[in-house]
Scaffold this motif. Structure first.
Motif, short mmCIF file in Angstrom:
data_model
loop_
_atom_site.label_atom_id
_atom_site.label_comp_id
_atom_site.label_asym_id
_atom_site.label_seq_id
_atom_site.Cartn_x
_atom_site.Cartn_y
_atom_site.Cartn_z
N LYS A 139 5.47 2.31 7.30
CA LYS A 139 5.42 2.03 5.93
C LYS A 139 6.30 1.10 5.23
O LYS A 139 7.33 1.46 5.08
CB LYS A 139 5.45 3.46 4.89
CG LYS A 139 4.09 4.56 5.50
CD LYS A 139 2.70 4.13 4.98
CE LYS A 139 1.97 4.82 5.40
NZ LYS A 139 0.30 4.36 5.17
N HIS A 140 5.90 -0.16 4.92
CA HIS A 140 7.14 -1.04 4.77
C HIS A 140 6.84 -1.64 3.45
O HIS A 140 5.83 -1.78 3.04
CB HIS A 140 6.95 -2.10 5.78
CG HIS A 140 7.38 -1.85 7.07
ND1 HIS A 140 6.86 -2.60 8.00
CD2 HIS A 140 7.92 -0.86 7.59
CE1 HIS A 140 7.34 -2.15 9.35
NE2 HIS A 140 7.98 -0.97 8.79
N SER A 141 7.90 -1.83 2.53
CA SER A 141 7.61 -2.42 1.24
C SER A 141 7.61 -3.95 1.01
O SER A 141 7.11 -4.35 0.08
CB SER A 141 8.90 -1.78 0.17
OG SER A 141 8.96 -0.43 0.34
N ASN A 142 8.10 -4.60 2.04
CA ASN A 142 7.79 -5.85 2.30
C ASN A 142 6.43 -6.27 2.19
O ASN A 142 5.56 -5.79 2.73
CB ASN A 142 8.76 -6.57 3.12
CG ASN A 142 8.25 -6.33 4.39
OD1 ASN A 142 8.31 -5.26 4.84
ND2 ASN A 142 7.72 -7.48 5.27
N ILE A 143 6.03 -7.91 1.89
CA ILE A 143 4.99 -8.24 1.86
C ILE A 143 4.83 -8.84 3.20
O ILE A 143 5.66 -9.73 3.58
CB ILE A 143 4.68 -9.32 0.64
CG1 ILE A 143 4.82 -8.61 -0.66
CG2 ILE A 143 3.23 -9.86 0.77
CD1 ILE A 143 4.53 -9.37 -1.79
N VAL A 144 3.65 -8.81 3.73
CA VAL A 144 3.37 -9.73 5.09
C VAL A 144 2.02 -10.40 4.90
O VAL A 144 0.98 -9.75 4.45
CB VAL A 144 3.16 -8.73 6.33
CG1 VAL A 144 2.71 -9.43 7.66
CG2 VAL A 144 4.53 -7.97 6.40
N VAL A 145 2.24 -11.79 4.88
CA VAL A 145 1.13 -12.68 4.94
C VAL A 145 0.64 -13.12 6.35
O VAL A 145 1.06 -13.81 6.87
CB VAL A 145 1.24 -13.85 4.11
CG1 VAL A 145 0.26 -14.79 4.07
CG2 VAL A 145 1.73 -13.40 2.60
N GLN A 146 -0.52 -12.45 7.17
CA GLN A 146 -0.83 -12.58 8.16
C GLN A 146 -1.75 -13.75 8.18
O GLN A 146 -3.02 -13.62 7.50
CB GLN A 146 -1.33 -11.35 8.92
CG GLN A 146 -1.73 -11.70 10.31
CD GLN A 146 -2.21 -10.48 11.18
OE1 GLN A 146 -1.99 -9.37 10.41
NE2 GLN A 146 -2.55 -10.62 12.37
N LYS A 147 -1.46 -14.96 8.71
CA LYS A 147 -2.40 -16.38 8.67
C LYS A 147 -3.36 -16.14 9.62
O LYS A 147 -3.07 -15.50 10.60
CB LYS A 147 -1.11 -17.40 8.70
CG LYS A 147 -0.35 -17.56 7.74
CD LYS A 147 0.61 -18.80 8.14
CE LYS A 147 1.53 -18.48 9.20
NZ LYS A 147 2.53 -19.71 9.19
N GLY A 148 -4.50 -16.65 9.34
CA GLY A 148 -5.79 -16.77 9.88
C GLY A 148 -6.94 -17.48 9.51
O GLY A 148 -6.73 -17.86 8.23
N ASN A 149 -7.87 -17.04 10.07
CA ASN A 149 -9.23 -17.81 9.31
C ASN A 149 -9.43 -17.15 8.03
O ASN A 149 -9.94 -17.57 6.93
CB ASN A 149 -10.39 -17.47 10.22
CG ASN A 149 -11.68 -17.97 9.70
OD1 ASN A 149 -11.61 -19.18 9.14
ND2 ASN A 149 -12.76 -17.29 9.75
N ALA A 150 -9.19 -15.84 7.95
CA ALA A 150 -8.88 -15.21 6.72
C ALA A 150 -7.65 -14.32 6.55
O ALA A 150 -7.27 -13.71 7.37
CB ALA A 150 -9.99 -13.96 6.58
N ASP A 151 -6.83 -15.12 5.63
CA ASP A 151 -5.33 -14.49 5.36
C ASP A 151 -5.60 -13.02 5.01
O ASP A 151 -6.06 -12.57 3.87
CB ASP A 151 -4.74 -15.43 4.44
CG ASP A 151 -4.58 -16.91 5.14
OD1 ASP A 151 -4.57 -16.87 6.26
OD2 ASP A 151 -4.40 -17.81 4.39
N THR A 152 -4.63 -12.34 5.55
CA THR A 152 -4.31 -10.77 4.84
C THR A 152 -3.27 -10.64 4.29
O THR A 152 -1.94 -10.95 5.01
CB THR A 152 -4.73 -9.90 6.19
OG1 THR A 152 -5.91 -10.07 6.30
CG2 THR A 152 -4.54 -8.35 5.42
N ILE A 153 -2.98 -10.05 3.32
CA ILE A 153 -1.70 -10.13 2.29
C ILE A 153 -1.58 -8.57 2.00
O ILE A 153 -2.47 -8.05 1.35
CB ILE A 153 -1.59 -10.81 1.32
CG1 ILE A 153 -2.02 -12.51 1.58
CG2 ILE A 153 -0.38 -10.77 0.28
CD1 ILE A 153 -3.44 -12.92 1.49
#
Length: 569
Positions: A427-441
């Motif tokens: 459980k992390h407070s920081n934001i992760v922007v996982q790049k790909g065909n559809a980005d997940t933030i």
């Protein structure tokens, strides 16, 4: 005769149902299945519950089409449903998610909303928003789940762009810094900083290696470029340290062998002198060993002296290295008071001494609550075992954004497993922007997905463009946050949760902007598209996004004025 709509077949040819028909039929499934509950002796109908249908063709779909006209007629005979359909501003019918079975959401159009995480309690903005309140495309923010115009004051959308005004000064719309750039990689920090300028940031500084400073400065006169260290000097330090460590290791190994031989000879001598007194034993042992081992003792003493000398040289070398690292940290951290965001990683390289400085700079940034965007080589550094402690601190920092690709995300997950065990329980407070065909933030509480249509060509440098664009939106978020807080150090949990959602939304908006930019650039340049072409489109993209939000706000004000006039009349 039993009738089972799920297995009905026919030789007639059918057209595929529209999305309106699919959603209407799925909306009526609970009532149909309730009708099937009585005993088959009373209703001679097969009682197997009907499943929601999808848009995939098949025998079951063909059978369902026979039910479409009566079910659709029944649906439109309901005044509530008729109002929902006719008032929709989009091109498809959106039933209330709470009234549909969980599986129905899989049959919704790709334009529909997809929330990827569970919500947290408390009724805070973002955590309690319904499923369809999280858009996957920028156009989705202009309408709510019922197709009505969204209220800008109840969403973070209206607070995405800092307003332009005659009283604005240089830097009031954002000051960011990019730390990256090495002799081999000079384009990455330039792309990141230049994209930030084209998005609307006022001032962009690049901290880089001395070897990259002149090329980056030649790329753009708008960028402020400062060399923070010389890779050549750091290489000399690293080579000297490696040579000293190797020599010290060889001396240590030789002494171990010599000591083992001396121990065997001492034991043999002690056995011969077992019957003598202790004092005599000591004298005899000393004389016996000196006779046999004069040469060996001299060699041992020389080696010990050499080791001591090497250790002294190594200590002095490390003091010089610490001076270099401290200088790098002071050069970059001295800019913190003027910055709204710091991006680390584009073209940084993987020099071990630079990584030591990165760790210290990250810790100082956390201390002063500076927004951090970590990309590329900075993420590689965090995946190394020696930097797990700083990774843990970043995981607890809500103002940190990481932008990993698939490989970088895998490395970070593996590092997190070593640190905390099962990756699924993190459980992390920081934001992760996982790049790909559809980005997940995503962060601990909120997850959004960007399915904006991008260009068909994936050119090198677009990830750096995204890092600079996210830095811009996060800098703007920091500016607007501080205006709202008005100097208040503490905020209630509900407000903090709202801030976290707004940061996730700002990162999502940046992803939408870059994908829109790649789409425009690809339409113009096709296979010749490069990251520079995308940067060239960012000004137009951001202007159109801001205009859409302004028109949304104006339309809402117009609706309120009309309602007030009607009430007064």
């Amino acid at each position: 005769m039993s009738f089972n709509p799920n297995s009905f077949t026919t030789a007639r040819s059918f057209h595929m149902p529209s999305i309106h028909q699919v959603e209407i039929i799925n909306r009526l499934l609970p009532g149909w299945n309730r009708l099937m509950q009585p005993s088959p002796t009373k209703y001679n109908i097969h009682r197997r519950p009907l499943r929601p249908i999808s848009m995939r063709p098949g025998i079951a779909t063909a059978g369902w089409l026979l039910l479409a006209p009566p079910l659709a007629a029944a649906a439109f005979s309901s005044p509530a449903l008729t109002r929902r359909v006719t008032s929709s501003q989009s091109n498809f019918f959106r039933p209330s998610p709470s009234s549909l079975p969980p599986t129905v959401s899989r049959a919704v159009s790709p334009l529909s909303i997809r929330l990827m995480s569970s919500t947290s309690p408390g009724g805070d903005l973002g955590s309690s928003l319904p499923l369809s309140s999280h858009p996957t495309k920028w156009s989705g923010i202009l309408t709510n789940t019922n197709g009505d115009t969204a209220h800008p004051n109840t969403n973070p959308h209206a607070n995405l762009f800092p307003p332009l005004s005659p009283s604005s000064h240089k830097g009031s719309h954002g000051r960011i810094a990019i730390w990256g750039g090495s002799e081999k990689y000079t384009g990455a920090p330039y792309y990141a900083a230049q994209s930030a300028l084209h998005c609307g940031i006022d001032l962009a500084t690049v901290f880089c290696a001395k070897e990259a400073a002149v090329p980056i400065k030649c790329y753009s006169p708008e960028l402020m470029v400062q060399s923070a260290y010389s890779i050549d000097e750091l290489d000399v330090l690293l080579e000297e340290e490696t040579a000293l460590l190797d020599e010290l290791k060889r001396c240590q190994q030789s002494n171990d062998v010599t000591n083992e031989m001396n121990e065997m000879e001492i034991l043999a001598t002690m056995e011969k002198l077992e019957n003598h007194s202790e004092e005599k034993q000591q004298l005899l042992v000393q004389s016996e060993l000196l006779k046999k081992n004069d040469d060996k003792m001299e060699i041992l003493v020389e080696r010990l002296a050499k080791m001591k000398e090497l250790e002294g040289e190594l200590e002095r070398l490390r003091e010089r290295k610490d001076v270099f690292v401290t200088g790098i940290v002071e050069t970059i951290s001295s800019a913190f008071p003027a910055l709204h965001a710091l991006c680390i990683g584009p073209g940084l390289g993987r020099h071990p001494i630079v990584f030591l400085a990165v760790e210290k700079v990250i810790r100082k940034a956390i201390e002063v609550d500076l927004t951090l965007i970590l990309d590329a080589d900075a993420l590689f550094m965090l995946s190394l075992e020696e930097y797990q402690s700083v990774l843990s601190e970043l995981h607890n920092n809500p103002k940190c954004v990481m932008t990993p690709n698939v490989m970088e995300k895998r490395r970070l997950d593996n590092a997190a497993v070593k640190e905390n065990g099962n990756v699924g329980e993190r459980k992390h407070s920081n934001i992760v922007v996982q790049k790909g065909n559809a980005d997940t933030i995503s962060n601990m509480h909120h997850t959004m997905q960007c399915e904006e249509e991008g260009g068909l060509k994936r050119s090198g440098g677009i990830g750096d463009v995204l890092a600079g664009t996210i830095s811009t939106f996060m800098a703007w978020n920091d500016i607007l946050e501080k205006k709202k807080d008005n100097g208040n150090a503490s905020v209630p949990p509900s407000v903090e949760n709202q801030k976290q959602y707004q940061r996730v939304f700002a990162s999502w908006a940046a992803c939408c902007a870059v994908k829109r930019g790649t789409n425009l650039a690809f339409r113009k340049k096709k296979r010749a598209m490069s990251a520079l072409d995308v940067i060239g489109e960012m000004g137009e993209v951001l202007a159109s996004m801001e205009e859409e939000l302004q028109s949304l706000e104006l339309s809402h004000v117009g609706v309120e004025s009309t309602e007030d006039a009607t009430t007064f009349g």
